[in-house]
Motif scaffolding. Structure first.
Motif, PDB file in Angstrom:
ATOM      1  N   PRO A 129       3.907  15.791  39.689  1.00 23.68           N
ATOM      2  CA  PRO A 129       2.393  15.894  40.292  1.00 23.68           C
ATOM      3  C   PRO A 129       1.569  17.046  40.374  1.00 23.68           C
ATOM      4  CG  PRO A 129       4.303  16.290  42.125  1.00 23.68           C
ATOM      5  CD  PRO A 129       5.016  15.937  40.674  1.00 23.68           C
ATOM      6  N   LEU A 130       0.282  16.631  39.881  1.00 23.73           N
ATOM      7  CA  LEU A 130      -0.675  17.859  39.635  1.00 23.73           C
ATOM      8  C   LEU A 130      -0.481  18.600  38.466  1.00 23.73           C
ATOM      9  CD1 LEU A 130      -1.447  18.625  43.355  1.00 23.73           C
ATOM     10  CD2 LEU A 130      -2.651  16.889  41.852  1.00 23.73           C
ATOM     11  N   LYS A 131       0.429  18.259  37.593  1.00 20.71           N
ATOM     12  CA  LYS A 131       0.673  19.183  36.577  1.00 20.71           C
ATOM     13  C   LYS A 131      -0.552  19.005  35.488  1.00 20.71           C
ATOM     14  CE  LYS A 131       3.981  20.107  32.902  1.00 20.71           C
ATOM     15  NZ  LYS A 131       5.300  19.581  32.342  1.00 20.71           N
ATOM     16  N   CYS A 132      -1.296  19.665  35.108  1.00 20.41           N
ATOM     17  CA  CYS A 132      -2.253  19.759  34.222  1.00 20.41           C
ATOM     18  C   CYS A 132      -2.070  20.533  32.856  1.00 20.41           C
ATOM     19  CB  CYS A 132      -3.886  20.334  34.959  1.00 20.41           C
ATOM     20  SG  CYS A 132      -3.923  19.618  36.327  1.00 20.41           S
ATOM     21  N   THR A 133      -2.282  19.818  31.771  1.00 16.50           N
ATOM     22  CA  THR A 133      -2.066  20.420  30.438  1.00 16.50           C
ATOM     23  C   THR A 133      -3.232  20.554  29.590  1.00 16.50           C
ATOM     24  OG1 THR A 133      -1.204  18.334  29.439  1.00 16.50           O
ATOM     25  CG2 THR A 133       0.358  19.802  30.542  1.00 16.50           C
ATOM     26  N   SER A 134      -4.615  19.968  30.368  1.00 13.57           N
ATOM     27  CA  SER A 134      -5.710  20.034  29.504  1.00 13.57           C
ATOM     28  C   SER A 134      -6.902  20.323  30.408  1.00 13.57           C
ATOM     29  CB  SER A 134      -5.855  19.025  28.648  1.00 13.57           C
ATOM     30  OG  SER A 134      -6.347  17.670  29.487  1.00 13.57           O
ATOM     31  N   PRO A 135      -7.878  20.634  30.041  1.00 11.94           N
ATOM     32  CA  PRO A 135      -8.963  20.621  31.135  1.00 11.94           C
ATOM     33  C   PRO A 135      -9.338  19.325  31.491  1.00 11.94           C
ATOM     34  CG  PRO A 135      -9.365  22.136  29.229  1.00 11.94           C
ATOM     35  CD  PRO A 135      -8.367  21.282  28.879  1.00 11.94           C
ATOM     36  N   SER A 136      -9.231  18.327  30.891  1.00  9.38           N
ATOM     37  CA  SER A 136      -9.677  16.948  31.415  1.00  9.38           C
ATOM     38  C   SER A 136      -8.730  16.545  32.428  1.00  9.38           C
ATOM     39  CB  SER A 136      -9.536  15.726  30.216  1.00  9.38           C
ATOM     40  OG  SER A 136      -8.034  15.704  29.752  1.00  9.38           O
ATOM     41  N   ASP A 137      -7.251  17.088  32.484  1.00  9.37           N
ATOM     42  CA  ASP A 137      -6.523  16.640  33.587  1.00  9.37           C
ATOM     43  C   ASP A 137      -6.993  17.449  34.976  1.00  9.37           C
ATOM     44  OD1 ASP A 137      -4.961  15.315  31.869  1.00  9.37           O
ATOM     45  OD2 ASP A 137      -3.521  17.171  31.858  1.00  9.37           O
ATOM     46  N   VAL A 138      -7.450  18.772  34.838  1.00  8.16           N
ATOM     47  CA  VAL A 138      -7.851  19.380  35.797  1.00  8.16           C
ATOM     48  C   VAL A 138      -9.048  18.538  36.396  1.00  8.16           C
ATOM     49  CG1 VAL A 138      -9.285  21.518  36.738  1.00  8.16           C
ATOM     50  CG2 VAL A 138      -7.074  21.717  35.114  1.00  8.16           C
ATOM     51  N   TYR A 139     -10.045  18.106  35.647  1.00  9.70           N
ATOM     52  CA  TYR A 139     -11.159  17.659  36.025  1.00  9.70           C
ATOM     53  C   TYR A 139     -10.929  16.134  36.777  1.00  9.70           C
ATOM     54  CZ  TYR A 139     -13.484  20.814  33.108  1.00  9.70           C
ATOM     55  OH  TYR A 139     -13.887  21.949  32.156  1.00  9.70           O
ATOM     56  N   LEU A 140     -10.095  15.573  36.172  1.00  5.80           N
ATOM     57  CA  LEU A 140      -9.599  14.159  36.668  1.00  5.80           C
ATOM     58  C   LEU A 140      -9.115  14.277  38.133  1.00  5.80           C
ATOM     59  CD1 LEU A 140      -9.202  11.020  36.239  1.00  5.80           C
ATOM     60  CD2 LEU A 140      -7.092  11.611  34.915  1.00  5.80           C
ATOM     61  N   TYR A 141      -8.179  15.015  38.230  1.00  8.31           N
ATOM     62  CA  TYR A 141      -7.394  15.412  39.490  1.00  8.31           C
ATOM     63  C   TYR A 141      -8.580  15.721  40.680  1.00  8.31           C
ATOM     64  CZ  TYR A 141      -2.820  15.063  38.330  1.00  8.31           C
ATOM     65  OH  TYR A 141      -1.127  14.714  37.741  1.00  8.31           O
ATOM     66  N   LEU A 142      -9.602  16.681  40.245  1.00  4.00           N
ATOM     67  CA  LEU A 142     -10.295  17.216  41.381  1.00  4.00           C
ATOM     68  C   LEU A 142     -11.483  15.997  41.476  1.00  4.00           C
ATOM     69  CD1 LEU A 142     -11.166  20.685  39.976  1.00  4.00           C
ATOM     70  CD2 LEU A 142      -9.925  20.277  41.983  1.00  4.00           C
ATOM     71  N   LYS A 143     -11.913  15.292  40.236  1.00  6.06           N
ATOM     72  CA  LYS A 143     -12.900  14.281  40.555  1.00  6.06           C
ATOM     73  C   LYS A 143     -12.581  13.068  41.238  1.00  6.06           C
ATOM     74  CE  LYS A 143     -17.273  13.068  39.386  1.00  6.06           C
ATOM     75  NZ  LYS A 143     -17.366  11.794  40.383  1.00  6.06           N
ATOM     76  N   SER A 144     -11.085  12.720  41.439  1.00  5.44           N
ATOM     77  CA  SER A 144     -10.523  11.607  42.067  1.00  5.44           C
ATOM     78  C   SER A 144      -9.930  12.017  43.579  1.00  5.44           C
ATOM     79  CB  SER A 144      -9.288  11.200  41.487  1.00  5.44           C
ATOM     80  OG  SER A 144      -9.352  11.078  39.798  1.00  5.44           O
ATOM     81  N   SER A 145     -10.291  13.056  43.971  1.00  2.63           N
ATOM     82  CA  SER A 145      -9.773  13.538  45.246  1.00  2.63           C
ATOM     83  C   SER A 145     -10.941  13.541  46.125  1.00  2.63           C
ATOM     84  CB  SER A 145      -9.180  14.980  45.243  1.00  2.63           C
ATOM     85  OG  SER A 145      -8.924  15.681  46.482  1.00  2.63           O
ATOM     86  N   ASP A 146     -10.346  12.869  47.515  1.00  5.43           N
ATOM     87  CA  ASP A 146     -11.275  13.114  48.705  1.00  5.43           C
ATOM     88  C   ASP A 146     -11.163  14.248  49.360  1.00  5.43           C
ATOM     89  OD1 ASP A 146     -12.541  10.632  48.141  1.00  5.43           O
ATOM     90  OD2 ASP A 146     -11.142   9.671  49.245  1.00  5.43           O
ATOM     91  N   PHE A 147      -9.836  14.806  49.297  1.00  6.64           N
ATOM     92  CA  PHE A 147      -9.588  16.250  50.103  1.00  6.64           C
ATOM     93  C   PHE A 147     -10.635  17.387  49.771  1.00  6.64           C
ATOM     94  CE2 PHE A 147      -4.991  15.126  51.042  1.00  6.64           C
ATOM     95  CZ  PHE A 147      -4.939  14.056  51.555  1.00  6.64           C
ATOM     96  N   ILE A 148     -10.712  17.379  48.437  1.00  9.51           N
ATOM     97  CA  ILE A 148     -11.593  18.732  47.917  1.00  9.51           C
ATOM     98  C   ILE A 148     -13.061  18.596  48.509  1.00  9.51           C
ATOM     99  CG2 ILE A 148     -10.215  18.875  45.913  1.00  9.51           C
ATOM    100  CD1 ILE A 148     -12.697  18.003  44.333  1.00  9.51           C
ATOM    101  N   GLY A 149     -13.486  17.544  49.337  1.00  9.17           N
ATOM    102  CA  GLY A 149     -14.681  17.335  49.406  1.00  9.17           C
ATOM    103  C   GLY A 149     -15.019  18.365  50.725  1.00  9.17           C
ATOM    104  N   HIS A 150     -13.976  18.851  51.472  1.00  8.16           N
ATOM    105  CA  HIS A 150     -13.959  19.874  52.317  1.00  8.16           C
ATOM    106  C   HIS A 150     -14.510  21.099  51.768  1.00  8.16           C
ATOM    107  CE1 HIS A 150     -12.387  23.588  54.129  1.00  8.16           C
ATOM    108  NE2 HIS A 150     -12.514  23.023  55.383  1.00  8.16           N
TER     109      HIS A 150
END
Length: 304
Positions: A129-150
């Protein structure tokens, strides 16, 4: 006994963002890098509708399984039915992320100032879970999250602060935090409560495999917004008001079948998926959904 809390101010909240404590505790925490300032339109990208991946952020060029005729037909349908999504590209940020990944063995765990996209952990590889091996992985997780809206909304960040109505602006800058990725065994993770310099600001630690030392994971304010987990704040208040004992009280979950193992699972957690994913999954089994989802993500990176 009613729990009491120290006054929560904007300065206090900012003291718990990663950049505020990392330099002091870098020797006892997981390797961490912070990127700021971020591109001016990065916040806008995270707040925009839909899930798109910035151009150039994948490690390999995206390949589409559609024929030219099918691609053109899909483009015509998209143009007829809706406006094309806004396009984003962050080449300098991509380069910074790749440098950090290379320094950390190829994989990182992403979060913003305080919040990690844990609600989107299922998006890529649930076994890591949440293992990112490319910038696109980082963006996908952040973009798909409601939690980070805080972290994107200053009103939410400073909610409950005694000086929330103070017109004086407090400097708050969005930051991208990348930690070296480890497969964390949650059974070795502990939350420690400190009040008036007594071990009873809340922080998370991860015990090493030998159980002889620990890595500092995070800090959170001693406030109702922080989950007390196996305690209630009333119980913590009693412990903090009692004469100092020789050892702090330790509570554990002995097994995954223990009733408390799921007590802190978010309500309706099965619904913590983007609307687009729910619509895409309709009528498909998990293999078909995964193939279609990855095709949609790759197609987003190829849009002109």
């Amino acid at each position: 006994m009613t729990a009491s809390f120290p006054p929560l101010t904007k300065a206090t909240v900012l003291a718990f963002q990663t950049s505020s404590w990392l330099d002091v505790f870098s020797s006892v925490t997981i390797k961490t890098s912070i990127i700021r300032p971020l591109p001016a339109d990065f916040r806008q990208y995270l707040e925009s509708d839909g899930i798109t991946i910035p151009e150039g952020s994948e490690n390999l060029a995206a390949q589409s399984s559609l024929s030219d005729d099918e691609s053109e037909q899909g483009s015509e349908e998209a143009s007829d039915n809706s406006e094309p999504p806004a396009k984003y590209s962050f080449p300098e940020l991509d380069a910074q992320i790749r440098l950090i990944m290379a320094a950390y063995g190829g994989a990182v765990f992403p979060k913003l100032n305080w919040t990690a996209p844990k609600d989107a952990a299922w998006m890529l590889n649930p076994s890591s879970p949440l293992k990112c091996t490319s910038p696109s992985d980082v963006y996908l997780y952040l973009k798909s999250s409601d939690f980070i809206g805080h972290d994107l909304d200053p009103e939410m960040v400073f909610d409950g602060c005694v000086d929330a109505g103070d017109p004086e602006e407090v400097p708050y800058e969005l930051e991208l935090v990348l930690k070296k990725w480890y497969p964390i065994d949650r059974s070795r993770e502990m939350r420690c409560f400190v009040r008036d310099d007594n071990l009873i600001d809340v922080f998370d630690i991860l015990l090493t495999r030998s159980l002889e030392s620990a890595h500092l994971i995070d800090f959170n304010p001693y406030a109702p917004r922080t989950d007390a987990l196996l305690f209630t704040y009333e119980e913590l208040h009693v412990l903090g008001s009692s004469p100092l004992a020789s050892l702090p009280e330790l509570r554990v979950i002995p097994s995954s079948s223990h009733p408390m193992a799921s007590r802190n699972a978010p309500a309706h957690q099965h619904n913590m998926v983007p609307r687009e994913a729910l619509e895409l999954s309709h009528g498909r089994d998990i293999q078909e959904f995964h193939a279609e989802w990855m095709e949609q993500v790759q197609a987003a990176t190829k849009q002109d």
